[in-house]
Design a protein around this motif. Structure first.
Motif, PDB file in Angstrom:
ATOM      1  N   GLY A 351     -34.816  17.290 -77.776  1.00 22.21           N
ATOM      2  CA  GLY A 351     -35.743  16.731 -77.038  1.00 22.21           C
ATOM      3  C   GLY A 351     -36.435  17.950 -75.984  1.00 22.21           C
ATOM      4  O   GLY A 351     -37.304  17.775 -75.403  1.00 22.21           O
ATOM      5  N   THR A 352     -35.917  19.041 -76.209  1.00 21.23           N
ATOM      6  CA  THR A 352     -36.348  20.522 -75.170  1.00 21.23           C
ATOM      7  C   THR A 352     -37.678  20.563 -75.700  1.00 21.23           C
ATOM      8  O   THR A 352     -38.030  20.756 -76.845  1.00 21.23           O
ATOM      9  CB  THR A 352     -35.379  21.406 -75.462  1.00 21.23           C
ATOM     10  OG1 THR A 352     -34.038  21.319 -74.892  1.00 21.23           O
ATOM     11  CG2 THR A 352     -35.988  22.585 -74.516  1.00 21.23           C
ATOM     12  N   ALA A 353     -38.503  20.657 -74.794  1.00 20.63           N
ATOM     13  CA  ALA A 353     -39.907  21.008 -75.003  1.00 20.63           C
ATOM     14  C   ALA A 353     -40.317  22.190 -76.114  1.00 20.63           C
ATOM     15  O   ALA A 353     -39.480  23.421 -75.648  1.00 20.63           O
ATOM     16  CB  ALA A 353     -40.883  20.988 -73.674  1.00 20.63           C
ATOM     17  N   LEU A 354     -41.143  22.295 -76.777  1.00 20.89           N
ATOM     18  CA  LEU A 354     -41.706  23.588 -77.380  1.00 20.89           C
ATOM     19  C   LEU A 354     -42.102  24.471 -76.236  1.00 20.89           C
ATOM     20  O   LEU A 354     -42.609  24.493 -75.101  1.00 20.89           O
ATOM     21  CB  LEU A 354     -43.002  23.207 -78.136  1.00 20.89           C
ATOM     22  CG  LEU A 354     -42.821  22.121 -79.250  1.00 20.89           C
ATOM     23  CD1 LEU A 354     -44.208  21.716 -80.082  1.00 20.89           C
ATOM     24  CD2 LEU A 354     -41.890  22.443 -80.454  1.00 20.89           C
ATOM     25  N   HIS A 355     -42.197  25.710 -76.865  1.00 16.46           N
ATOM     26  CA  HIS A 355     -42.381  26.999 -76.041  1.00 16.46           C
ATOM     27  C   HIS A 355     -41.575  27.062 -74.863  1.00 16.46           C
ATOM     28  O   HIS A 355     -41.890  27.637 -73.681  1.00 16.46           O
ATOM     29  CB  HIS A 355     -43.938  26.850 -75.589  1.00 16.46           C
ATOM     30  CG  HIS A 355     -44.766  27.095 -76.577  1.00 16.46           C
ATOM     31  ND1 HIS A 355     -46.123  27.630 -76.643  1.00 16.46           N
ATOM     32  CD2 HIS A 355     -44.714  26.803 -78.033  1.00 16.46           C
ATOM     33  CE1 HIS A 355     -46.637  27.495 -77.902  1.00 16.46           C
ATOM     34  NE2 HIS A 355     -45.850  27.062 -78.691  1.00 16.46           N
ATOM     35  N   ASN A 356     -40.240  26.488 -74.844  1.00 17.50           N
ATOM     36  CA  ASN A 356     -39.285  26.517 -73.883  1.00 17.50           C
ATOM     37  C   ASN A 356     -38.145  27.580 -74.353  1.00 17.50           C
ATOM     38  O   ASN A 356     -37.534  27.593 -75.419  1.00 17.50           O
ATOM     39  CB  ASN A 356     -38.711  25.126 -73.528  1.00 17.50           C
ATOM     40  CG  ASN A 356     -37.887  24.987 -72.407  1.00 17.50           C
ATOM     41  OD1 ASN A 356     -36.826  25.623 -72.345  1.00 17.50           O
ATOM     42  ND2 ASN A 356     -38.142  24.264 -71.361  1.00 17.50           N
ATOM     43  N   PRO A 357     -37.690  28.414 -73.402  1.00 13.23           N
ATOM     44  CA  PRO A 357     -36.491  29.379 -73.865  1.00 13.23           C
ATOM     45  C   PRO A 357     -35.372  28.622 -74.187  1.00 13.23           C
ATOM     46  O   PRO A 357     -34.451  29.356 -74.903  1.00 13.23           O
ATOM     47  CB  PRO A 357     -36.607  30.286 -72.434  1.00 13.23           C
ATOM     48  CG  PRO A 357     -37.048  29.501 -71.253  1.00 13.23           C
ATOM     49  CD  PRO A 357     -38.046  28.476 -71.795  1.00 13.23           C
ATOM     50  N   LEU A 358     -35.050  27.292 -74.047  1.00 14.97           N
ATOM     51  CA  LEU A 358     -33.826  26.594 -74.252  1.00 14.97           C
ATOM     52  C   LEU A 358     -34.186  25.681 -75.549  1.00 14.97           C
ATOM     53  O   LEU A 358     -33.378  24.987 -76.029  1.00 14.97           O
ATOM     54  CB  LEU A 358     -33.353  25.667 -73.250  1.00 14.97           C
ATOM     55  CG  LEU A 358     -32.763  26.462 -71.926  1.00 14.97           C
ATOM     56  CD1 LEU A 358     -32.573  25.659 -70.856  1.00 14.97           C
ATOM     57  CD2 LEU A 358     -31.801  27.338 -72.298  1.00 14.97           C
ATOM     58  N   TYR A 359     -35.480  25.858 -76.188  1.00 13.71           N
ATOM     59  CA  TYR A 359     -35.728  25.087 -77.347  1.00 13.71           C
ATOM     60  C   TYR A 359     -34.801  25.589 -78.407  1.00 13.71           C
ATOM     61  O   TYR A 359     -34.818  26.505 -78.901  1.00 13.71           O
ATOM     62  CB  TYR A 359     -37.185  25.102 -77.423  1.00 13.71           C
ATOM     63  CG  TYR A 359     -37.748  24.611 -78.902  1.00 13.71           C
ATOM     64  CD1 TYR A 359     -37.795  22.989 -79.175  1.00 13.71           C
ATOM     65  CD2 TYR A 359     -37.770  25.271 -80.130  1.00 13.71           C
ATOM     66  CE1 TYR A 359     -38.177  22.775 -80.306  1.00 13.71           C
ATOM     67  CE2 TYR A 359     -37.967  24.929 -81.237  1.00 13.71           C
ATOM     68  CZ  TYR A 359     -38.069  23.365 -81.621  1.00 13.71           C
ATOM     69  OH  TYR A 359     -38.409  22.822 -82.780  1.00 13.71           O
ATOM     70  N   ASP A 360     -34.587  24.469 -79.377  1.00 15.50           N
ATOM     71  CA  ASP A 360     -34.092  24.813 -80.774  1.00 15.50           C
ATOM     72  C   ASP A 360     -34.770  23.732 -81.775  1.00 15.50           C
ATOM     73  O   ASP A 360     -34.550  22.648 -81.356  1.00 15.50           O
ATOM     74  CB  ASP A 360     -32.647  25.122 -80.811  1.00 15.50           C
ATOM     75  CG  ASP A 360     -32.067  25.625 -82.165  1.00 15.50           C
ATOM     76  OD1 ASP A 360     -32.895  26.702 -82.897  1.00 15.50           O
ATOM     77  OD2 ASP A 360     -31.059  25.384 -82.515  1.00 15.50           O
ATOM     78  N   PHE A 361     -35.117  24.270 -83.057  1.00 15.39           N
ATOM     79  CA  PHE A 361     -35.263  23.360 -84.014  1.00 15.39           C
ATOM     80  C   PHE A 361     -34.037  22.580 -84.502  1.00 15.39           C
ATOM     81  O   PHE A 361     -33.069  23.113 -84.537  1.00 15.39           O
ATOM     82  CB  PHE A 361     -36.043  23.942 -85.305  1.00 15.39           C
ATOM     83  CG  PHE A 361     -36.242  23.262 -86.409  1.00 15.39           C
ATOM     84  CD1 PHE A 361     -37.744  22.799 -86.550  1.00 15.39           C
ATOM     85  CD2 PHE A 361     -35.544  22.726 -87.323  1.00 15.39           C
ATOM     86  CE1 PHE A 361     -38.014  21.825 -87.414  1.00 15.39           C
ATOM     87  CE2 PHE A 361     -35.874  22.038 -88.426  1.00 15.39           C
ATOM     88  CZ  PHE A 361     -37.410  21.487 -88.347  1.00 15.39           C
ATOM     89  N   ASN A 362     -34.142  21.227 -84.816  1.00 13.40           N
ATOM     90  CA  ASN A 362     -33.025  20.278 -85.048  1.00 13.40           C
ATOM     91  C   ASN A 362     -32.666  20.461 -86.519  1.00 13.40           C
ATOM     92  O   ASN A 362     -33.587  19.865 -87.266  1.00 13.40           O
ATOM     93  CB  ASN A 362     -33.423  18.836 -84.718  1.00 13.40           C
ATOM     94  CG  ASN A 362     -32.021  18.039 -84.625  1.00 13.40           C
ATOM     95  OD1 ASN A 362     -31.124  18.241 -85.241  1.00 13.40           O
ATOM     96  ND2 ASN A 362     -32.496  16.752 -83.821  1.00 13.40           N
TER      97      ASN A 362
END
Length: 382
Positions: A351-362
């Protein structure tokens, strides 16, 4: 090796070595080499670093294009997992690594089991994040060198549960345009404002007046739009009234006619305020992305394919529109097609937003995306 395990390995490799827009040299070579391993005809350097893989089966002249994006973002990744970015200050914060892996997986499956009749074009596009990659591939003959009856794209969307798809016919996502307004005045001493003209006052009035465009000039029913002023700069200082104010901002809309109305309305507002105050102005409006408009028949096909993969209840074929933007919109102006969004997950699991440094594809949705592409091809080229 199981295709999903392979896709995870590919995705993690691409994530470790992200490349910025127009610099996707190693990513493109990785993709091209994999496609050649699968037995596809491969064309490199389309629109810069773009790759097109071609897979034919049978004698039918029917064809379909499937597109994934490859570029990363200039963001310093803050994750700590094993596949974290090794290129400092660059990361796959939008999931293009996953999009590429899913399309590679589909190419592998379809090459191993040619259960369709026709031609599939696997389009791996550079430079989506700046909005010029699709246009570059089109200019380089993407749709004139090769004929495609329809073209389809897919993007992950955090906040939507994994295993769900959303799309809609017509405008799914908004256009994006930027504007720059320069107000030129004489400026002067802060203690003697009557001795010159003050661009700050005019600029403040412009910012306020711009908000009336959406609320008073556009229809609330069919001309939904957003106009945001995002920066206000001057060349003044604490005791100096500036001689120049620069105002920049962003606009979103869902139709070309609304886009053109906004472009003209902003200048009308600026011109009126500047004439009233006796100052000069400069104005520049730049469209980066058109609105992403799905054609009806192709949306129906995409929805049916998604339903076959995850079930009717997990596909919303008439979702709300999104004010985010996508340069696949330019491909949809050339060829009929549909863009669909696949849920990346909710909460901590995707659920981490796109263009966020903590994002990762599931990684859990890789198999779903691969199955969607394979099903779409088999349904369309039956």
């Amino acid at each position: 090796m199981d295709i999903v395990k392979e896709a995870i390995e590919w995705r993690h490799h691409i994530h470790r070595y992200p490349e910025l827009s127009t610099k996707e040299f190693k990513t493109a070579e990785f993709v091209a080499n994999k496609l050649e391993e699968f037995g596809l005809e491969v064309h490199r350097g389309i629109g810069g670093t773009g790759v097109v893989g071609i897979l034919k089966s049978g004698n039918s002249e029917r064809s379909i294009g499937l597109r994934a994006d490859m570029d990363a973002l200039q963001i310093h990744e803050q994750n700590s997992f094993n596949h974290v970015s090794k290129n400092d200050g660059v990361m796959h914060a939008c999931g293009h690594d996953g999009h590429t892996a899913m399309l590679l997986g589909a190419a592998h499956v379809l090459a191993d089991n040619k259960s369709f009749e026709g031609t599939v074009y696997f389009i791996f596009q550079p430079d989506e994040e700046r909005g010029t990659g699709a246009k570059a591939m089109i200019a380089d003959g993407l749709f004139t060198r090769w004929h495609m009856d329809a073209v389809y794209g897919m993007h992950n969307i955090p906040g939507v549960a994994k295993g769900k798809f959303v799309t809609r016919p017509g405008a799914l996502m908004a256009s994006e345009s930027s504007f720059e307004i320069i107000i030129k005045a004489t400026g002067g001493h802060a203690a003697l404002p009557h001795m010159g003209t003050d661009p700050i006052i005019v600029g403040a009035q412009v910012v306020t007046a711009l908000q009336t465009i959406v609320s008073r000039n556009l229809s609330t029913i069919d001309e939904t739009a957003v106009i945001s002023v995002t920066n206000f700069e001057t060349n003044g200082t604490v005791n100096v009234i500036p001689s120049k104010v620069t105002i920049t901002g962003d606009t979103r809309s869902f139709t070309d006619s609304t886009l053109h109305k906004i472009e003209k309305a902003i200048e009308r507002v600026v011109k009126g305020q500047c004439i009233s105050a006796g100052v000069d102005y400069g104005y520049h409006f730049n469209n980066s992305y058109l609105s992403t408009i799905n054609t009806l028949e192709e949306t129906i096909h995409a929805v049916k394919a998604a339903q076959k993969v995850v079930g009717i209840d997990n596909v919303n074929g008439n979702c709300e529109r999104y004010t985010i933007s996508e340069d696949f919109s330019f491909m949809l102006r050339e060829v009929d097609g549909c863009y669909i969004l696949i849920g990346n997950g909710e909460g901590e699991c995707g659920g981490t937003a796109l263009h966020n440094p903590l994002y990762d594809f599931n990684d859990d949705i890789l198999s779903i995306g691969i199955d969607y592409w394979v099903t779409l091809v088999n349904e369309q080229l039956n």
